[in-house]
Motif scaffolding. Structure first.
Motif, PDB file in Angstrom:
ATOM      1  N   ILE A 180       0.804  -1.347  -0.141  1.00 16.76           N
ATOM      2  CA  ILE A 180      -0.252   0.249  -0.190  1.00 16.76           C
ATOM      3  C   ILE A 180       0.713   1.052  -0.032  1.00 16.76           C
ATOM      4  N   GLU A 181       1.976   1.473   0.973  1.00 21.56           N
ATOM      5  CA  GLU A 181       2.652   2.544   0.791  1.00 21.56           C
ATOM      6  C   GLU A 181       3.641   2.692  -0.328  1.00 21.56           C
ATOM      7  N   LEU A 182       3.956   1.906  -0.968  1.00 23.15           N
ATOM      8  CA  LEU A 182       4.584   2.158  -2.117  1.00 23.15           C
ATOM      9  C   LEU A 182       4.239   3.125  -3.140  1.00 23.15           C
ATOM     10  N   ALA A 183       2.869   2.941  -3.468  1.00 15.12           N
ATOM     11  CA  ALA A 183       2.293   4.005  -4.302  1.00 15.12           C
ATOM     12  C   ALA A 183       2.466   5.459  -3.676  1.00 15.12           C
ATOM     13  N   ARG A 189       5.173   6.909  -2.079  1.00 18.66           N
ATOM     14  CA  ARG A 189       6.381   6.867  -2.361  1.00 18.66           C
ATOM     15  C   ARG A 189       6.603   7.235  -3.783  1.00 18.66           C
ATOM     16  N   ILE A 190       6.290   6.486  -4.582  1.00 22.30           N
ATOM     17  CA  ILE A 190       6.406   6.460  -6.074  1.00 22.30           C
ATOM     18  C   ILE A 190       6.036   7.546  -6.504  1.00 22.30           C
ATOM     19  N   ASN A 191       4.704   8.272  -6.088  1.00 26.69           N
ATOM     20  CA  ASN A 191       4.015   9.172  -6.880  1.00 26.69           C
ATOM     21  C   ASN A 191       4.092  10.322  -6.222  1.00 26.69           C
ATOM     22  N   ALA A 192       4.720  10.509  -5.230  1.00 26.92           N
ATOM     23  CA  ALA A 192       5.126  11.703  -4.414  1.00 26.92           C
ATOM     24  C   ALA A 192       5.502  12.943  -5.046  1.00 26.92           C
ATOM     25  N   GLY A 193       6.094  12.771  -6.185  1.00 30.43           N
ATOM     26  CA  GLY A 193       6.543  13.745  -7.108  1.00 30.43           C
ATOM     27  C   GLY A 193       5.687  14.321  -8.045  1.00 30.43           C
ATOM     28  N   ASP A 194       4.729  13.592  -8.075  1.00 30.28           N
ATOM     29  CA  ASP A 194       3.453  13.728  -9.055  1.00 30.28           C
ATOM     30  C   ASP A 194       2.697  14.892  -8.706  1.00 30.28           C
ATOM     31  N   PRO A 195       2.533  16.101  -9.061  1.00 26.59           N
ATOM     32  CA  PRO A 195       1.655  17.179  -8.573  1.00 26.59           C
ATOM     33  C   PRO A 195       0.267  16.659  -8.806  1.00 26.59           C
ATOM     34  N   ASN A 196      -0.263  15.915  -9.806  1.00 20.00           N
ATOM     35  CA  ASN A 196      -1.472  15.482 -10.247  1.00 20.00           C
ATOM     36  C   ASN A 196      -2.092  14.422  -9.632  1.00 20.00           C
ATOM     37  N   TRP A 197      -1.222  13.567  -8.961  1.00 18.24           N
ATOM     38  CA  TRP A 197      -1.855  12.236  -8.380  1.00 18.24           C
ATOM     39  C   TRP A 197      -2.594  12.572  -6.761  1.00 18.24           C
ATOM     40  N   VAL A 198      -3.501  12.077  -6.598  1.00 20.05           N
ATOM     41  CA  VAL A 198      -4.168  12.370  -5.488  1.00 20.05           C
ATOM     42  C   VAL A 198      -4.125  11.204  -4.708  1.00 20.05           C
ATOM     43  N   PRO A 199      -3.309  11.456  -3.259  1.00 17.83           N
ATOM     44  CA  PRO A 199      -3.243  10.315  -2.420  1.00 17.83           C
ATOM     45  C   PRO A 199      -4.574   9.806  -1.944  1.00 17.83           C
ATOM     46  N   PRO A 200      -4.904   8.443  -2.146  1.00 12.87           N
ATOM     47  CA  PRO A 200      -6.128   7.883  -1.765  1.00 12.87           C
ATOM     48  C   PRO A 200      -6.258   7.760  -0.243  1.00 12.87           C
ATOM     49  N   LEU A 201      -7.256   7.986   0.426  1.00 16.75           N
ATOM     50  CA  LEU A 201      -7.299   7.672   1.716  1.00 16.75           C
ATOM     51  C   LEU A 201      -6.700   6.053   2.047  1.00 16.75           C
ATOM     52  N   ARG A 202      -5.913   5.895   2.907  1.00 15.89           N
ATOM     53  CA  ARG A 202      -5.178   4.535   3.208  1.00 15.89           C
ATOM     54  C   ARG A 202      -6.259   3.649   3.741  1.00 15.89           C
ATOM     55  N   SER A 203      -7.272   4.079   4.237  1.00 16.12           N
ATOM     56  CA  SER A 203      -8.380   3.197   5.001  1.00 16.12           C
ATOM     57  C   SER A 203      -9.057   2.492   3.638  1.00 16.12           C
ATOM     58  N   GLU A 207      11.732  -6.382  -5.016  1.00 17.34           N
ATOM     59  CA  GLU A 207      12.627  -5.819  -4.170  1.00 17.34           C
ATOM     60  C   GLU A 207      14.140  -5.881  -5.183  1.00 17.34           C
ATOM     61  N   ARG A 208      14.997  -4.675  -4.663  1.00 22.99           N
ATOM     62  CA  ARG A 208      16.114  -4.593  -5.265  1.00 22.99           C
ATOM     63  C   ARG A 208      17.044  -4.277  -3.881  1.00 22.99           C
ATOM     64  N   ASP A 209      17.957  -5.212  -3.786  1.00 21.61           N
ATOM     65  CA  ASP A 209      18.934  -4.976  -2.778  1.00 21.61           C
ATOM     66  C   ASP A 209      18.061  -5.153  -1.564  1.00 21.61           C
ATOM     67  N   GLY A 210      16.877  -5.440  -1.057  1.00 23.22           N
ATOM     68  CA  GLY A 210      16.286  -5.374  -0.026  1.00 23.22           C
ATOM     69  C   GLY A 210      15.472  -4.193   0.140  1.00 23.22           C
ATOM     70  N   ARG A 211      15.206  -3.564  -0.900  1.00 22.13           N
ATOM     71  CA  ARG A 211      14.323  -2.249  -1.173  1.00 22.13           C
ATOM     72  C   ARG A 211      13.113  -2.536  -2.063  1.00 22.13           C
ATOM     73  N   ILE A 212      12.099  -2.288  -1.486  1.00 19.07           N
ATOM     74  CA  ILE A 212      10.828  -2.387  -2.112  1.00 19.07           C
ATOM     75  C   ILE A 212      10.675  -1.407  -3.299  1.00 19.07           C
TER      76      ILE A 212
END
Length: 377
Positions: free
Chosen positions: A18-21, A23-37, A62-67
């Motif tokens: 869940i959390e990966l989305a 982090r990956i989209n944090a820099g996109d000004p047009n991505w709206v973070p959905p409610l985690r719930s 995973e790449r070298d232990g990182r998601i």
């Protein structure tokens, strides 16, 4: 560096999925973070009744232990029944680069093959009633409620894995602050003079009965559409519970002809405007902000996610007239009561000539295109 893909096998893995989305989209000004719930509920078999007829396997890269990536692979018994035996699906793709995307898609395909699937369709997160398709046009503005948003890079990555377009889904943008075109105004006025026609609002005090009326029209109107999967009673109850706070009576209309409900139009406030700055979190203060915004809503954008006319009336002048009347009545109330300036209609299938003609007649234009891809396995 070593890249590996593995199934989600624990609660910690699902949290990472869940959390990966975010982090990956944090820099996109047009991505709206959905409610985690909401995302947790979507993926929880104990909460989401979709799992009563479907199963999903989640994967992490995973790449070298990182998601660094994620994907889902799902088999839905109702999809097999209505879209063809051997049809599996995948979705919820997030990846940092093309290599990760290729490895994730391959893992999803292997999972589907192991379950006897011979064709892959995607992306669906998790079903066509959630967030269907990959955004291929319209990355320059935020999505409306219940629509997805992804990096422009994903299109090339998916196609590099051997996928071709199966169906495009369009959304249409409309400036609702302007009156309807003169021809549409005349059609609406003519309908208002017809004693056989009644366009009414829903009665929230009779929520279950009104929902049943709309569902009956929907099942009839959409039954021949590509991708249509009937909702189960449990899914209807689940969806109704989630949508009830967003049901504003003036924004959902039912058209009756000679006293019989034959068409409906559902409009929702764009909740993404209310949650965009919450970072997907209701606590500690997000819930208070959201409740206040819903209590005294003033939303620039409304979305029409569902609209339908019973099959026997489709392709008739009366069907178009009912559609124009519902659009105009909702437009009037949305602008007068909530300060709405913009409407979004859709999604609409690329080959739904009737709905596309209605959208074009009211001078709306395509603002986003989502593509569902397919590939033989």
């Amino acid at each position: 560096m070593t890249l590996s893909v593995r199934p989600v096998a624990s609660g910690a893995d699902k949290t990472a999925f869940i959390e990966l989305a975010y982090r990956i989209n944090a820099g996109d000004p047009n991505w709206v973070p959905p409610l985690r719930s909401e995302v947790k509920g979507l993926l929880d078999p104990g909460t989401n009744p979709w799992f009563e007829h479907a199963e999903a396997q989640l994967f992490l890269a995973e790449r070298d232990g990182r998601i660094v990536g994620r994907i889902s692979a799902q088999v839905d018994q109702l999809v097999l029944q209505h879209m063809g035996a051997g049809t599996g699906q995948w979705g919820m793709l997030e990846a940092e680069d093309a290599e990760m995307a290729a490895a994730l898609i391959a893992a999803a395909e292997d999972s589907l093959r192991a379950k006897g699937m011979t064709r892959a369709l995607g992306p669906f997160s998790l079903s066509i009633w959630d967030e269907p398709g990959l955004l291929i046009k319209g990355h320059d503005h935020p999505p409306t409620v219940m629509m997805g948003h992804n990096s422009p890079a994903y299109e090339a990555w998916v196609e590099a894995a051997g996928y071709r377009g199966a169906k495009d889904l369009f959304t249409y943008d409309l400036d609702v602050s302007r009156p309807m075109p003169p021809l549409i105004q005349r059609i609406v006025a003519s309908g208002e003079r017809n004693p056989r026609i009644r366009i009414r609002t829903v009665d929230k005090k009779k929520f279950d009965a009104e929902a049943a009326t709309i569902l009956n029209i929907l099942n009839d109107a959409w039954s021949d559409n590509w991708g249509f999967i009937p909702l189960t009673p449990a899914e209807i109850a689940y969806g109704g519970k989630k949508l009830k706070p967003l049901v504003w009576e003036e924004l959902i209309r039912i058209a009756e002809v000679d006293g019989e409900p034959v068409a409906f139009m559902m409009t929702l406030p764009d909740v993404n405007e209310f949650i965009r700055d919450l970072d997907g979190r209701l606590f500690p203060f997000g819930w208070a902000k959201l409740l206040w915004r819903l209590r005294k809503p003033n939303t620039r954008t409304m979305r029409v996610p569902l609209m339908g006319v019973v099959r026997r009336m489709q392709a008739t002048r009366l069907a178009s007239q009912l559609a124009f009347m519902m659009i105009e009545y909702i437009r009037r109330d949305a602008t007068a009561n909530w300060g709405t300036q913009r409407g979004e209609i859709g999604w609409i299938l690329e080959d739904n000539i009737g709905m596309k003609s209605i959208a074009e007649a009211i001078e709306s234009h395509v603002n986003r295109v989502y593509r569902v891809y397919e590939k033989p396995l």
